[in-house]
Structures are given as C-alpha cells and as structure tokens.
Design a protein around this motif. Sequence first.
Motif, PDB file in Angstrom:
ATOM      1  N   LEU A 107      -5.279   3.321   0.489  1.00  0.00           N
ATOM      2  CA  LEU A 107      -3.966   2.971   1.018  1.00  0.00           C
ATOM      3  C   LEU A 107      -3.854   3.153   2.529  1.00  0.00           C
ATOM      4  CD1 LEU A 107      -1.716   4.575  -1.782  1.00  0.00           C
ATOM      5  CD2 LEU A 107      -2.724   2.288  -1.687  1.00  0.00           C
ATOM      6  N   HIS A 108      -4.471   4.225   3.082  1.00  0.00           N
ATOM      7  CA  HIS A 108      -4.183   4.549   4.474  1.00  0.00           C
ATOM      8  C   HIS A 108      -5.308   4.195   5.441  1.00  0.00           C
ATOM      9  CE1 HIS A 108      -1.699   7.603   7.072  1.00  0.00           C
ATOM     10  NE2 HIS A 108      -1.329   6.365   7.244  1.00  0.00           N
ATOM     11  N   ARG A 133       0.822  -1.226   0.000  1.00  0.00           N
ATOM     12  CA  ARG A 133       0.000   0.000   0.000  1.00  0.00           C
ATOM     13  C   ARG A 133       0.849   1.267   0.000  1.00  0.00           C
ATOM     14  NH1 ARG A 133      -3.019   0.042   4.614  1.00  0.00           N
ATOM     15  NH2 ARG A 133      -2.611  -2.085   5.275  1.00  0.00           N
ATOM     16  N   VAL A 134       1.997   1.198  -0.717  1.00  0.00           N
ATOM     17  CA  VAL A 134       2.709   2.411  -1.083  1.00  0.00           C
ATOM     18  C   VAL A 134       2.976   2.295  -2.572  1.00  0.00           C
ATOM     19  CG1 VAL A 134       3.814   2.787   1.151  1.00  0.00           C
ATOM     20  CG2 VAL A 134       5.020   1.484  -0.603  1.00  0.00           C
ATOM     21  N   GLU A 135       3.157   3.414  -3.216  1.00  0.00           N
ATOM     22  CA  GLU A 135       3.469   3.380  -4.636  1.00  0.00           C
ATOM     23  C   GLU A 135       4.935   3.071  -4.815  1.00  0.00           C
ATOM     24  OE1 GLU A 135       5.474   5.333  -6.620  1.00  0.00           O
ATOM     25  OE2 GLU A 135       4.864   4.224  -8.393  1.00  0.00           O
ATOM     26  N   GLY A 136       5.240   2.123  -5.682  1.00  0.00           N
ATOM     27  CA  GLY A 136       6.637   1.824  -5.970  1.00  0.00           C
ATOM     28  C   GLY A 136       7.181   0.717  -5.083  1.00  0.00           C
ATOM     29  N   GLU A 137       8.463   0.495  -5.230  1.00  0.00           N
ATOM     30  CA  GLU A 137       9.078  -0.664  -4.582  1.00  0.00           C
ATOM     31  C   GLU A 137      10.057  -0.213  -3.505  1.00  0.00           C
ATOM     32  OE1 GLU A 137       8.717  -3.576  -8.456  1.00  0.00           O
ATOM     33  OE2 GLU A 137      10.662  -2.730  -7.976  1.00  0.00           O
ATOM     34  N   TYR A 180       3.187   9.382   4.952  1.00  0.00           N
ATOM     35  CA  TYR A 180       3.769  10.318   3.999  1.00  0.00           C
ATOM     36  C   TYR A 180       3.315  10.056   2.563  1.00  0.00           C
ATOM     37  CZ  TYR A 180       6.611  11.865   7.846  1.00  0.00           C
ATOM     38  OH  TYR A 180       7.011  12.391   9.043  1.00  0.00           O
ATOM     39  N   ASP A 181       2.441   9.023   2.395  1.00  0.00           N
ATOM     40  CA  ASP A 181       1.970   8.720   1.038  1.00  0.00           C
ATOM     41  C   ASP A 181       3.152   8.728   0.063  1.00  0.00           C
ATOM     42  OD1 ASP A 181      -0.336  10.426  -1.288  1.00  0.00           O
ATOM     43  OD2 ASP A 181       0.433   8.364  -1.249  1.00  0.00           O
ATOM     44  N   GLU A 188      -7.832  13.553  -6.680  1.00  0.00           N
ATOM     45  CA  GLU A 188      -7.682  12.146  -7.070  1.00  0.00           C
ATOM     46  C   GLU A 188      -6.532  11.485  -6.307  1.00  0.00           C
ATOM     47  OE1 GLU A 188      -6.352  11.115 -10.969  1.00  0.00           O
ATOM     48  OE2 GLU A 188      -5.434  13.061 -11.341  1.00  0.00           O
ATOM     49  N   SER A 189      -5.453  12.216  -6.098  1.00  0.00           N
ATOM     50  CA  SER A 189      -4.311  11.635  -5.415  1.00  0.00           C
ATOM     51  C   SER A 189      -4.592  11.429  -3.930  1.00  0.00           C
ATOM     52  CB  SER A 189      -3.089  12.547  -5.594  1.00  0.00           C
ATOM     53  OG  SER A 189      -1.983  12.036  -4.874  1.00  0.00           O
ATOM     54  N   HIS A 190      -5.105  12.463  -3.284  1.00  0.00           N
ATOM     55  CA  HIS A 190      -5.393  12.357  -1.846  1.00  0.00           C
ATOM     56  C   HIS A 190      -6.452  11.295  -1.581  1.00  0.00           C
ATOM     57  CE1 HIS A 190      -2.755  15.477  -0.715  1.00  0.00           C
ATOM     58  NE2 HIS A 190      -3.594  16.453  -0.413  1.00  0.00           N
ATOM     59  N   ILE A 191      -7.479  11.263  -2.396  1.00  0.00           N
ATOM     60  CA  ILE A 191      -8.578  10.310  -2.153  1.00  0.00           C
ATOM     61  C   ILE A 191      -8.098   8.874  -2.338  1.00  0.00           C
ATOM     62  CG2 ILE A 191     -10.733   9.430  -3.137  1.00  0.00           C
ATOM     63  CD1 ILE A 191     -11.141  11.763  -1.221  1.00  0.00           C
ATOM     64  N   LEU A 192      -7.293   8.652  -3.372  1.00  0.00           N
ATOM     65  CA  LEU A 192      -6.727   7.308  -3.560  1.00  0.00           C
ATOM     66  C   LEU A 192      -5.981   6.890  -2.303  1.00  0.00           C
ATOM     67  CD1 LEU A 192      -5.938   4.924  -5.488  1.00  0.00           C
ATOM     68  CD2 LEU A 192      -3.848   6.172  -5.916  1.00  0.00           C
ATOM     69  N   HIS A 193      -5.169   7.819  -1.771  1.00  0.00           N
ATOM     70  CA  HIS A 193      -4.381   7.474  -0.604  1.00  0.00           C
ATOM     71  C   HIS A 193      -5.240   7.282   0.632  1.00  0.00           C
ATOM     72  CE1 HIS A 193      -1.661   8.273   2.874  1.00  0.00           C
ATOM     73  NE2 HIS A 193      -0.996   7.353   2.225  1.00  0.00           N
TER      74      HIS A 193
END
Lengths: 440, 157
Positions: free
Chosen positions: A116-117, A16-20, A414-415, A107-112
């Motif tokens: 994710l959070h 649940r974070v973007e990337g690796e 910190y998204d 869109e970014s905040h809502i996705l997170h």
Amino acid sequence: MTQSKTKTIKVDYLARVEGEGALFVKYDDQGVQDVKLKIFEPPRFFEAFLRGRDYKEAPDITSRICGICPVAYQMSAVHAMENALNITPPAKIRELRRLIYCGEWIESHILHIYMLHAPDFLGYESAVLMAKDHPKAVERGLRLKKAGNALVALLGGREIHPINIRVGGGYRAPEARELLSLKEELKWGRDAARETVLWAAGFDFPNFERDYEFVSLAHEHEYPFNEGRLISNRGLNISPMEYDSHFQETHVEHTNALHSSIIGRGAYLAGPLARYNLNFDKLSPLTQDVAKEIRFPSYCRNPFQSIIVRSLEVFYAFDEALRILENYEKPDQSYVEAPIKEATGYAITEAPRGLLYHRYSIDSNGKITDAKIVPPTSQNQQTIEDDLKELVSQSLQLPETELTRRCEQAIRNYDPCISCSTHFLKLHLSYASPLAKGET
Amino acid sequence: MVIGLGQRFRSDDGVGPFVLDKIRPLLSAQADLRECASDAADLLDLWDGQPVVYLVDALSSASGTVGEIIRIDGIYEKIPVEFGASSSHALGLAEAIELGRTLKKLPQRLLIFGIVGAKFDLGNQLSPLVEHAAKAVINELTNLVTTDLVNKEMFDA
C-alpha cells in the motif's frame, strides 16, 4: 487586485487504503479553506448487536470488525472482560498473547509497507506495477507476510478471525515443538525485516513535521502490546478505566466515522509513530541497533517516515517472537476462569494502527448490556485532516496532480482501516405520526 | 486444486467457500480443496507450480446479470476488473494473477468460475440466483476433476 483562484482536490475513492473513503480539499493562493476526509463506508453497529450476547462471545464477534487486525479486537475484548471479572491469566498465557500479536503486527505492517505505501515512495500506482521493477522486494514482502500469517494461524487456529482466543486464555495451548517448527522461518523473517528497514530508509521523504500529541500505551518493562498505562508526550498518564473521562468522540457531518479528541485539548496521534516515540527504550537492543544503523532518531515527528517506524516494529515483532519461542513453556491450563458477576471492564491494546479501546458492561448472568469500541483509525481522523491542511498550505506551489498524489500519500501514512472506524454510528430516527394527519 | 475465494460472512461473496463445502464430500480424495478468505496474494503460494487450478469467486458487476457464470482462462485471458478484492485490505484476484505473472508464480492451467452476485453486505446466505448458479458450477467442477483424474491415470499407465 487579482483574486486568487480557488482550487479543489477531489479524490472520490481513495486507493490503497482499506475501506471506502474520499478526500476533499479546497484551497487557493492564500491557503486552505476546507479539508474533509469523507468516510462513506456504511456504519456497522457492532456495539449495538453485542448487547444481549454472552460475555464469552465478545472476542469472536468483535474480531469480525476487521479482517487484517482481528487479533487486536480479540485482545482488547478478552482483556476488558478479564478486567471486569478480575481474571489475571498467568505469565505463560500472557506470553502466548504477545506472540500472536507479533504475528498480527507482522502481517498487517508488511501488507501496508509493501502493498500500500511503498508504491507511493517509488512512484508506482500499485504494488503490481512496482513488482515489475522490484520483484525481489515484493517477493520478500509476500514471504514476510506469510510468516506473520503462520504465527497467527498456529496460535489462533486460522489466519483470519482466529478461533482459539477466549476470555481467560485460549482453548488450546501449543506444544513447544509446534512453535519451534517456525523458528527458522522467523529467523529468516528477522533478517528480511532488517532489509525492509534499510529499503524503507532509502526512500525520499517530504520535509514535513508537526507538533503532535502522541498517545500510546506504556509498560514498565516492555514495548506495549496488551498492557500498560495510557500516556502522551504532553503529560497524559491514565489507566484504561479513565479513558472515557479524558477522550470524547464526535460525529462530524461529512463522515460516517466518529472523530476522537482529548477533552480540552483536541486531536492526537496514535499508532506506530506514537508507540515508537514514547517507548523507544523498550524496543529490544537489536531493534535499537537497527535504528542506529540507519541513523534514525529515537523521536520522529514526520508522519511520512512512519513507514520506517513500521519496518522497525516488524523487526521488533520477529525479534520478540523468537524470544518468546525460545523460552516457551506450555501452560498447565490453556485458560483460567472466574465467577460471573455484574461488572464493567476496560482495556486498551495496541492494534497495528494504534490504540484500540474496549469497554463492556455485563449483568450477573454474563450478558453484555453495553459496549463501547474506539478503533485507532477514528482516533487519527482529525489528525489526518490537520496534516492535510498543513501539507497543502506548505505545498501550494506544486502542480495539482502532484499535490493530489502527495495528499493521498499523507493519508496512507496512517494506514487507515476505514471499515474498523465505521463500526458504530448513533442513528436517530424521527417518525411522522399518522395521528398528526388526523388519521385514527 | 480447487480454490474457493471469498468471505463467508459477506453474503454472495461467500459463493466460493459455499462451492467448496458442497464438493468436499465428493472430491476431497481426488483434489486439493482450499479456501482463501481474504488476501488474494495468498493465492500465489497456494497455486504456484500446480498443474491445474479451478477457482470459484463472486463478481460484483453493475452490468452483469445476477447468477451469470463467467468462465475465464486465468493464464491467457484478461481478468475483468469486476474480480475485485474480496477484502478491501488486500489484493483482488486480477491483481494477484498479474503479480503472479510478474513473479512467475502461476499454475500451469487456471480456470476461473466467476458468479455474478447481488449482495455483498454482512450475511451468511447466498442470493437464490447465486446459489442456483453455484450448483451448476459444482456439477461442472465435479465432471472436470473426475475427467482430469481419468486422463492422468491413463497418462501414467
């Protein structure tokens, strides 16, 4: 004397974070010995392959650094190029740029927040599992994200990697009726954003605070998106042009992403919490009212409560979008131009995750000769590691599984956008010379 | 509806959009053709209530053979974890289907064509074996959509 047993928290692949990325923490009864946020996402060399490209290509190329915040890259790119060429788009174009940024923040905040959070706070491994017990909330989140996507698509031509942003403005300005077609959905969105704030405010938050240096843009009249000076709660007050004199990037061995710091001072915190703390009085009156409704202070040092701040920023974004919509006048020209000249330009804009710095040098033909991009996630990396160190020190009594979960949650405060943070790495190659072997 | 899922600039992940580009001249009048580049959660609104959805996506699989085509009934079969997120920001296809199942936002029929890819780094070219598989999927989709249309016309008559 009994030796304290050393324990290790090791998460090989952060969820649940973007990337690796991965997490490594070594601790015992006495405290924390080592913390590493390992970014193993491979470096992507955008700054290198921008060289030789035309200055007009910068927003389109840099938008590919990220699929969730492409507008941020485009905004920083166009503002830096306009700074270099002394272009000042008129107020009507400025408003359109704030409007598309509203869409991206939403869109970014809502996705997170929702995907994710929130699962962390409600005790779920994923948003999918959370949806089984909270279907209405998740549906609300999906519809909110769609509203943000619709704004970006209308103004940018499409949701991902918009195609309507250019140096000097945009290729096409929308008609007023096109914007007004979104009005009812944005009004619904503002109400749903208030529900999101109330929902997030009801979560349980760890009692955790640190004395951060918060850094964000600040503008005389508005909550910052694209313009302003760079300030902090410890007296920093500079223009974007002075960024390189006050900030530095360091390559740390255990990560592919550079660590940023303030020269002579160290780690700092960028993003929603910094913006909120430094610019609360610039939030719209309705947004401030919602904060007061939930008795949320105007200054917050608990990073776990960043989910509340993101929710408030979503409310603000809808409120600001409606303000712009209701007062919109189509510009006479969708963009302005200026003669090309050899120059260097600087800009900082507020991506959803925080400060995004771009610097470009161009030659007399408009070709990029040098580029520097500093994304928010690399700026927060040292702060994330410092948070983890403090969090583990305060939580030694927790069972290991709970402590691991809490550490992962702390990173998600910190998204982080890990793909953004690995846009650049200096690569040093050493070649073994065949002549050294006596070959000819 | 035919959905091409994937990122055009991530090499084999672009096989979904590639298929869509090829069938557009053939089927744009008969089917609703949609590209979904990033967040599989966007699929929920796209396919909600649709009678039939064909979806093409790339698979990243350590055990599969590059170019292998895997066909899955998205309503009744379990989606392999290899149908991961096309964007690491967002939900993968498997998660989107489970979310759709929970929120009752699924099409009536969902047939997924997964093509095992080799490369997912930056690039706009498909691997040769993936492109070969894509052409087979294009032929199959053309037949399916055409047959669906004929059946519908017979039913409506």
